[in-house]
Design a protein around this motif. Sequence first.
Motif, PDB file in Angstrom:
ATOM      1  N   LYS A   1       0.825  -1.210   0.000  1.00  0.00           N
ATOM      2  CA  LYS A   1       0.000   0.000   0.000  1.00  0.00           C
ATOM      3  C   LYS A   1       0.859   1.260   0.000  1.00  0.00           C
ATOM      4  CE  LYS A   1      -3.759  -2.441   0.366  1.00  0.00           C
ATOM      5  NZ  LYS A   1      -4.616  -2.653  -0.825  1.00  0.00           N
ATOM      6  N   PRO A   2       0.347   2.352  -0.587  1.00  0.00           N
ATOM      7  CA  PRO A   2       1.034   3.636  -0.470  1.00  0.00           C
ATOM      8  C   PRO A   2       1.213   4.009   0.995  1.00  0.00           C
ATOM      9  CG  PRO A   2      -0.698   3.766  -2.133  1.00  0.00           C
ATOM     10  CD  PRO A   2      -0.866   2.438  -1.430  1.00  0.00           C
ATOM     11  N   GLY A   3       2.338   4.608   1.316  1.00  0.00           N
ATOM     12  CA  GLY A   3       2.628   4.963   2.704  1.00  0.00           C
ATOM     13  C   GLY A   3       3.383   3.905   3.469  1.00  0.00           C
ATOM     14  N   SER A   4       3.565   2.719   2.864  1.00  0.00           N
ATOM     15  CA  SER A   4       4.363   1.671   3.512  1.00  0.00           C
ATOM     16  C   SER A   4       5.832   2.061   3.525  1.00  0.00           C
ATOM     17  CB  SER A   4       4.184   0.338   2.774  1.00  0.00           C
ATOM     18  OG  SER A   4       2.852  -0.098   2.828  1.00  0.00           O
ATOM     19  N   ARG A   5       6.553   1.496   4.444  1.00  0.00           N
ATOM     20  CA  ARG A   5       7.983   1.770   4.547  1.00  0.00           C
ATOM     21  C   ARG A   5       8.784   0.753   3.725  1.00  0.00           C
ATOM     22  NH1 ARG A   5       9.390   5.419   8.829  1.00  0.00           N
ATOM     23  NH2 ARG A   5       7.490   6.629   9.170  1.00  0.00           N
ATOM     24  N   LEU A   6       9.994   1.156   3.381  1.00  0.00           N
ATOM     25  CA  LEU A   6      10.945   0.231   2.761  1.00  0.00           C
ATOM     26  C   LEU A   6      11.491  -0.671   3.865  1.00  0.00           C
ATOM     27  CD1 LEU A   6      12.848   2.553   0.264  1.00  0.00           C
ATOM     28  CD2 LEU A   6      11.576   0.481  -0.336  1.00  0.00           C
ATOM     29  N   MET A   7      10.632  -1.547   4.364  1.00  0.00           N
ATOM     30  CA  MET A   7      10.951  -2.455   5.459  1.00  0.00           C
ATOM     31  C   MET A   7      10.292  -3.786   5.135  1.00  0.00           C
ATOM     32  SD  MET A   7      10.180  -1.973   9.534  1.00  0.00           S
ATOM     33  CE  MET A   7      10.687  -3.216  10.735  1.00  0.00           C
ATOM     34  N   PHE A   8      11.103  -4.797   4.889  1.00  0.00           N
ATOM     35  CA  PHE A   8      10.575  -6.071   4.403  1.00  0.00           C
ATOM     36  C   PHE A   8      11.075  -7.226   5.265  1.00  0.00           C
ATOM     37  CE2 PHE A   8      10.822  -3.303   0.676  1.00  0.00           C
ATOM     38  CZ  PHE A   8       9.526  -3.382   0.206  1.00  0.00           C
ATOM     39  N   PRO A   9      10.221  -8.229   5.470  1.00  0.00           N
ATOM     40  CA  PRO A   9      10.659  -9.430   6.188  1.00  0.00           C
ATOM     41  C   PRO A   9      11.489 -10.323   5.291  1.00  0.00           C
ATOM     42  CG  PRO A   9       8.395  -9.696   5.475  1.00  0.00           C
ATOM     43  CD  PRO A   9       8.802  -8.312   5.072  1.00  0.00           C
ATOM     44  N   GLY A  10      12.489 -10.951   5.879  1.00  0.00           N
ATOM     45  CA  GLY A  10      13.289 -11.931   5.148  1.00  0.00           C
ATOM     46  C   GLY A  10      13.405 -13.199   5.955  1.00  0.00           C
ATOM     47  N   ALA A  11      12.311 -13.579   6.608  1.00  0.00           N
ATOM     48  CA  ALA A  11      12.336 -14.693   7.551  1.00  0.00           C
ATOM     49  C   ALA A  11      12.473 -16.047   6.873  1.00  0.00           C
ATOM     50  CB  ALA A  11      11.075 -14.676   8.410  1.00  0.00           C
ATOM     51  N   ASN A  12      12.224 -16.092   5.567  1.00  0.00           N
ATOM     52  CA  ASN A  12      12.463 -17.343   4.850  1.00  0.00           C
ATOM     53  C   ASN A  12      13.089 -17.015   3.500  1.00  0.00           C
ATOM     54  OD1 ASN A  12      10.418 -17.155   2.676  1.00  0.00           O
ATOM     55  ND2 ASN A  12       8.943 -17.330   4.342  1.00  0.00           N
ATOM     56  N   PRO A  13      13.715 -17.970   2.841  1.00  0.00           N
ATOM     57  CA  PRO A  13      14.456 -17.680   1.609  1.00  0.00           C
ATOM     58  C   PRO A  13      13.631 -17.005   0.528  1.00  0.00           C
ATOM     59  CG  PRO A  13      15.067 -19.839   2.455  1.00  0.00           C
ATOM     60  CD  PRO A  13      13.913 -19.365   3.290  1.00  0.00           C
ATOM     61  N   GLU A  14      12.356 -17.385   0.381  1.00  0.00           N
ATOM     62  CA  GLU A  14      11.535 -16.801  -0.696  1.00  0.00           C
ATOM     63  C   GLU A  14      11.231 -15.328  -0.414  1.00  0.00           C
ATOM     64  OE1 GLU A  14       9.897 -16.576  -4.296  1.00  0.00           O
ATOM     65  OE2 GLU A  14      10.987 -18.294  -3.483  1.00  0.00           O
ATOM     66  N   LEU A  15      10.904 -15.011   0.834  1.00  0.00           N
ATOM     67  CA  LEU A  15      10.661 -13.626   1.200  1.00  0.00           C
ATOM     68  C   LEU A  15      11.919 -12.782   1.005  1.00  0.00           C
ATOM     69  CD1 LEU A  15       8.492 -13.814   4.449  1.00  0.00           C
ATOM     70  CD2 LEU A  15       7.909 -12.590   2.369  1.00  0.00           C
ATOM     71  N   LEU A  16      13.056 -13.323   1.417  1.00  0.00           N
ATOM     72  CA  LEU A  16      14.307 -12.585   1.309  1.00  0.00           C
ATOM     73  C   LEU A  16      14.649 -12.328  -0.153  1.00  0.00           C
ATOM     74  CD1 LEU A  16      16.774 -11.315   2.582  1.00  0.00           C
ATOM     75  CD2 LEU A  16      17.813 -13.579   2.727  1.00  0.00           C
ATOM     76  N   LYS A  17      14.500 -13.344  -0.992  1.00  0.00           N
ATOM     77  CA  LYS A  17      14.797 -13.181  -2.417  1.00  0.00           C
ATOM     78  C   LYS A  17      13.884 -12.128  -3.036  1.00  0.00           C
ATOM     79  CE  LYS A  17      13.399 -16.190  -5.444  1.00  0.00           C
ATOM     80  NZ  LYS A  17      13.246 -17.433  -6.253  1.00  0.00           N
ATOM     81  N   THR A  18      12.594 -12.163  -2.686  1.00  0.00           N
ATOM     82  CA  THR A  18      11.650 -11.200  -3.232  1.00  0.00           C
ATOM     83  C   THR A  18      11.992  -9.784  -2.805  1.00  0.00           C
ATOM     84  OG1 THR A  18       9.902 -12.871  -3.200  1.00  0.00           O
ATOM     85  CG2 THR A  18       9.209 -10.582  -3.416  1.00  0.00           C
ATOM     86  N   ALA A  19      12.346  -9.612  -1.526  1.00  0.00           N
ATOM     87  CA  ALA A  19      12.714  -8.288  -1.027  1.00  0.00           C
ATOM     88  C   ALA A  19      13.940  -7.752  -1.751  1.00  0.00           C
ATOM     89  CB  ALA A  19      12.970  -8.347   0.476  1.00  0.00           C
ATOM     90  N   LEU A  20      14.926  -8.597  -2.001  1.00  0.00           N
ATOM     91  CA  LEU A  20      16.150  -8.138  -2.641  1.00  0.00           C
ATOM     92  C   LEU A  20      15.967  -7.895  -4.130  1.00  0.00           C
ATOM     93  CD1 LEU A  20      19.044 -10.081  -0.872  1.00  0.00           C
ATOM     94  CD2 LEU A  20      18.162  -7.802  -0.447  1.00  0.00           C
ATOM     95  N   VAL A  21      15.194  -8.727  -4.797  1.00  0.00           N
ATOM     96  CA  VAL A  21      14.914  -8.480  -6.215  1.00  0.00           C
ATOM     97  C   VAL A  21      14.173  -7.155  -6.370  1.00  0.00           C
ATOM     98  CG1 VAL A  21      13.580  -9.262  -8.209  1.00  0.00           C
ATOM     99  CG2 VAL A  21      14.996 -10.872  -6.965  1.00  0.00           C
ATOM    100  N   THR A  22      13.285  -6.876  -5.421  1.00  0.00           N
ATOM    101  CA  THR A  22      12.601  -5.582  -5.404  1.00  0.00           C
ATOM    102  C   THR A  22      13.617  -4.456  -5.324  1.00  0.00           C
ATOM    103  OG1 THR A  22      10.585  -6.459  -4.400  1.00  0.00           O
ATOM    104  CG2 THR A  22      11.053  -4.133  -4.040  1.00  0.00           C
ATOM    105  N   THR A  23      14.613  -4.602  -4.464  1.00  0.00           N
ATOM    106  CA  THR A  23      15.666  -3.605  -4.334  1.00  0.00           C
ATOM    107  C   THR A  23      16.391  -3.399  -5.655  1.00  0.00           C
ATOM    108  OG1 THR A  23      16.047  -4.153  -2.012  1.00  0.00           O
ATOM    109  CG2 THR A  23      17.834  -3.059  -3.168  1.00  0.00           C
TER     110      THR A  23
END
Length: 267
Positions: free
Chosen positions: A232-254
Amino acid sequence: MDYTSRATAKTPAHIIFLIDISESMAQPCYGQPRISVVTRALTEVIFHMMDMSTIMVGNQPQIRPRFRVAILGYNEQVYDPYGGFVSIDKLAQTGVPTFQPAGETDMFLGFQAVEKLLDQFLPTVGSAPAPLMPAPLVCHLTDMEYNKGNSPLALVERIKSRATGDGPVLVENVFISDSALRTPISSIESWPGVRSEAELQGSFAVELFRMSSEIPATYLDTIQYWGFSNIKPGSRLMFPGANPELLKTALVTTGSSGGASRQSTYK
């Protein structure tokens, strides 16, 4: 000042990966050390940036220097294996460094090293040809808690106040923990992002929230496209990386946002 500049060979995007390599990063995460999960995900995002930077010259692929990347590890000291920024075509030849977790976590020291890198780079931004270089992005990966040194919050606020023609420096935090969010993520696609401190638990999680930049409007489409489709708009650039898929998604976003949209033309 609206984060619309695109990464090209003449105006590359500058990304600093700041990685917590303290002893706690040796703890297991889905059957392997947290640092191994981080290294694997970081390798994937580097390959992703290489792919976004590749053009065909005749019948031969050529990696254009559309990104300049710095990779810093920190515990009780800072490790800078490449001596600052290195272009993506050069990084393709050397690969991601291997860090060995040890020692305590001095997050303040890590962000001090980030500020020094920015002090060297930002004075050159004004001489860049039009369009302007994309605002630098700092991607910090940590299992959240620091146990040495001062709070980095005031330092990070100073870093975020450093303006470029494209916009102030952006700071993103990826937390390798499953205890920061009050409500666990049921799916990446349905998660709306973190918009308030009330969604977090623990003082360290709240501090990371305050350190994180708000997601620029020009980043939202790319972030939604690469997996966080309900952000959503207003969210922070703060992402969970608690599992490999979440971490990969957060970094690809970066590696895809702002200065390097999925719709960018490679030049």
